[in-house]
Write a protein that holds these residues in place. Structure first.
Motif, mmCIF file in Angstrom:
data_model
loop_
_atom_site.group_PDB
_atom_site.id
_atom_site.type_symbol
_atom_site.label_atom_id
_atom_site.label_comp_id
_atom_site.label_asym_id
_atom_site.label_seq_id
_atom_site.Cartn_x
_atom_site.Cartn_y
_atom_site.Cartn_z
ATOM 1 N N GLN A 67 5.838 0.284 -3.974
ATOM 2 C CA GLN A 67 6.022 -1.107 -4.411
ATOM 3 C C GLN A 67 6.981 -1.875 -3.493
ATOM 4 O O GLN A 67 7.711 -2.758 -3.936
ATOM 5 C CB GLN A 67 6.492 -1.162 -5.872
ATOM 6 N N ASN A 98 3.073 0.442 -0.137
ATOM 7 C CA ASN A 98 2.464 -0.181 -1.304
ATOM 8 C C ASN A 98 2.656 0.676 -2.556
ATOM 9 O O ASN A 98 2.974 0.164 -3.643
ATOM 10 C CB ASN A 98 0.974 -0.422 -1.047
ATOM 11 N N LYS A 99 2.491 1.986 -2.421
ATOM 12 C CA LYS A 99 2.675 2.891 -3.558
ATOM 13 C C LYS A 99 4.141 2.926 -4.018
ATOM 14 O O LYS A 99 4.429 3.203 -5.178
ATOM 15 C CB LYS A 99 2.193 4.293 -3.181
ATOM 16 N N ARG A 147 11.946 -7.680 -0.343
ATOM 17 C CA ARG A 147 11.136 -6.703 -1.089
ATOM 18 C C ARG A 147 11.425 -5.291 -0.590
ATOM 19 O O ARG A 147 11.582 -4.358 -1.387
ATOM 20 C CB ARG A 147 9.651 -7.028 -0.932
ATOM 21 N N GLN A 177 3.169 -5.544 -0.372
ATOM 22 C CA GLN A 177 1.984 -6.011 -1.075
ATOM 23 C C GLN A 177 1.047 -6.691 -0.093
ATOM 24 O O GLN A 177 1.490 -7.257 0.910
ATOM 25 C CB GLN A 177 2.375 -7.006 -2.178
ATOM 26 N N VAL A 237 12.737 1.783 -6.732
ATOM 27 C CA VAL A 237 11.613 2.691 -6.508
ATOM 28 C C VAL A 237 11.755 3.845 -7.492
ATOM 29 O O VAL A 237 12.847 4.391 -7.656
ATOM 30 C CB VAL A 237 11.600 3.232 -5.064
#
Length: 245
Positions: A52, A49-50, A78, A55, A214
């Motif tokens: 990205q 999640n950090k 993703r 989610q 990222v």
């Protein structure tokens, strides 16, 4: 004579203890991946999640929930930094009759199909709402890592030889009765640390250095990425270290 018997007994007892410890470790490792062992991968979900790359929903990560085939394809894009490209793709549609242009995952499925990452259950059908299996998600992940030959029936073996998972972990995923978001997160977390096929770089390195999907700061903070050094000696040391892994 008694001394020899006592020594033999002690050796046997030690051997049984070692075997028991190894067996217990194996069972504990298996439990960490088994679908009936409860949610085990919240920390990995936080890390993704950090970065990205994962989610949750308005109800959190929902790691106990199963995944559909459409959700699996979307998550894969993703994870590999293709989500934006899929959303912005022009003139791209799903080739499957059960994933029309109005379907929420039409662009994701169409983009993944164009990259040969997903296959239909038939030439016309994708079965977007059917549950995705562990074997299927492993095959999707491996294809995205460059293993175009990956298929569900061979995915567990290829996951082990590619370094994505250990043989026991891959088998547990492939043979699991259900495949949940928890197991998906575990596979995804391993995937970003796995080298792409015929490459010395990991998926995370590609996401940071090539795709800019990222940020460098987030990658470094995850502890899974080190900024490349311009010092030739450092590069040589890194290459040797990678070769010895």
């Amino acid at each position: 004579m008694m001394g020899s018997l006592r020594k033999a007994f002690m050796v046997k007892k030690l051997a049984m203890t070692v075997v028991g410890t190894v067996l217990l470790s194996t069972l504990l490792a298996a439990g960490a991946w088994a679908a009936d062992a409860g949610v085990k991968h919240t920390a990995e979900a936080d890390s993704l999640n950090k970065l990205q790359l994962f989610q949750g929903t308005d109800r959190g990560y929902e790691l106990e929930q199963t995944l559909t085939r459409a959700q699996g394809a979307t998550m894969l894009l993703r994870l590999f930094g293709w989500e934006t490209a899929a959303a912005n793709a022009q003139g791209l549609s799903s080739p499957f009759t059960d994933v029309p242009a109005t379907h929420w995952a039409a662009k994701s499925v169409g983009f993944a199909f164009s990259k040969t990452l997903v296959h239909g259950v038939t030439n016309e059908s994708f079965a977007p709402d059917a549950s995705i299996t562990g074997e299927q998600f492993l095959a999707l992940t491996l294809r995205a890592l460059g293993y175009a030959e990956a298929e569900p029936l061979t995915a567990s073996g290829l996951a082990a030889t590619s370094g994505l998972l250990s043989a026991s972990e891959a088998q547990l995923i492939a043979q699991g009765a259900v495949f949940r978001r928890d197991e998906m997160v575990a596979v995804a977390y391993r995937a970003i640390q796995t080298k792409l096929k015929d490459s010395t770089r990991t998926l995370l390195q590609k996401l940071v250095e090539d795709d800019k999907a990222v940020s460098v700061s987030a990658a470094v903070a995850s502890g899974l990425y080190k900024v490349p050094s311009s010092d030739p000696m450092d590069q040589i040391e890194d290459a040797i270290r990678d070769a010895l892994k």
